[in-house]
Design an enzyme around this catalytic site. Sequence first.
Site, PDB file in Angstrom:
ATOM      1  N   GLU A 250       2.245   6.978 -11.475  1.00 47.91           N
ATOM      2  CA  GLU A 250       1.109   7.470 -10.687  1.00 47.91           C
ATOM      3  C   GLU A 250       1.005   6.533  -9.499  1.00 47.91           C
ATOM      4  O   GLU A 250       0.565   5.395  -9.633  1.00 47.91           O
ATOM      5  CB  GLU A 250      -0.160   7.478 -11.548  1.00 47.91           C
ATOM      6  CG  GLU A 250      -1.251   8.397 -11.002  1.00 47.91           C
ATOM      7  CD  GLU A 250      -2.092   7.717  -9.955  1.00 47.91           C
ATOM      8  OE1 GLU A 250      -1.818   7.941  -8.747  1.00 47.91           O
ATOM      9  OE2 GLU A 250      -3.007   6.977 -10.314  1.00 47.91           O
ATOM     10  N   CYS A 284      -6.089   5.541  -4.969  1.00 50.48           N
ATOM     11  CA  CYS A 284      -4.884   6.284  -4.598  1.00 50.48           C
ATOM     12  C   CYS A 284      -5.211   7.673  -4.073  1.00 50.48           C
ATOM     13  O   CYS A 284      -4.453   8.241  -3.288  1.00 50.48           O
ATOM     14  CB  CYS A 284      -3.948   6.385  -5.800  1.00 50.48           C
ATOM     15  SG  CYS A 284      -4.705   7.147  -7.253  1.00 50.48           S
TER      16      CYS A 284
END
Length: 492
Positions: A250, A284
């Site tokens: 991720e 993110c």
Amino acid sequence: MQHYQHLIDGSWIEPASGAYFDSEEPFSGKAWARIGRGTEADVDRAVRAAHAAFTSGPWSRMTATERGARLRALADLLEANAERIGLIEQRDNGKLITEVAGQARGAAQWFHYYAGLADKVQGQVVPMPKPGVLNMVKYEPLGVVAAITPWNSPLSLTTWKVAPALAAGNTVVIKPSEFTSASILEFAALCEAAGIPPGVVNVVTGFGAEVGAPLVGHPLVAKVAFTGGDIAGQKVYEAAAADFKKVTLELGGKSPNIVFDDADLDQAVKGAIAGIFGATGQTCMAGSRLLLQDTIHDSFVERLVETVARARIGDPSDPETQIGPIATRPQFEKILSYIEIAKAEGARLVHGGHALSGEGYGQGQFVAPTIFTEVTNGMRIAQEEVFGPVLSVLRFHDEDEAVAIANDVNFGLAAGIWTRDLERALTVSDRVKAGTVWVNNYRATSFATPFGGYKRSGIGREGGTEAIKEYLQPKSIWITPRPNRANPFVLG
């Protein structure tokens, strides 16, 4: 000073080297905890403990229902300790206390979800075109999982990995960021209290080269689950490939937040602000590229600047604070360097663009919320992940141009769409290359649905039923009750 050791095989262990390092508060700059500095020897001990727990310990003999019961007990303990662990994490990474406490409570919900899912993983009997043959497919755990997690949301992003991994029957070795290890060690202590057997959850703290690299390369590790930047993720992927380890990555994002002129602009302004300035931009999924239709561009920017100018910036332990400090000194310096890059490239600075210091700003590890307009998509500020409170505003004329700009980047983690037109919402959602698309909202996540990215934003998914599959492997079993092979040299 709080003193933390490694957790290995159910015991708190001094680092093999005897070395420790300080963890500092981003706001005050003061050291508040001593963290064990791990080495390859500590990693080997932890991985071997996890492997033994997987192959021959009580965890390996538990039914899925029993595993679920232990995870449910852990979820209850997390819920009861959410405020305490939230305070510890806030000291480590400088996030707003209101946010980290909520994330700690959210982690409990993730464990409740996967506790319930543990005994819902079902195989199947497959109809065969061959008479007298039974085929069954079952799903088995992988083994030892290495979970490597970042500093921005340590407890949440560790939970996203550990909850499905344990529900599937694996064991784990966690390597938290050297900047934010304390909340993960406190979490590991709750695992013990919940009755999770020794060796099932292990934590080795330290630095990437000294702990992360030997963990990824250890021959007894079956899977690596990593959250971090795309360059680091690429190195992890390459190292894991040497042993054909499974991976979940991720990674970063440069997510477009697209506002059409038919949107509810009041809500879109709030969504743009939450998308990039929430968590001080250190997430993110940050909506770091704001795409505005040219008919509303100027008025929207004006409203955006007016609202951001009123933001309460300061001590993250104060519940009234809206924007806190940058979590680490290297990240603080990186953000300031990107602001200078944007100026040099010709972007127009309309708000912020500088560090904040003085009374109320602690040691001064603050960057004013920053907005650039006249950004073109070829600029580095529009292509590279800054990971801070820096917003790039881009114009578009119509739907086709918005989609083209949105997709013209190496990342594909998330996107936002603001419109009242349902057909447009569905069409653009289909056309945007991103793993998560929010329509008339931004930064919503849940344990019940998958999260992950396209392109350099990663591999695999976290959350939902898809996540538990990332920690399982299928096995096909063929059974012939009465073998009757006329010619043993012919297979069939």
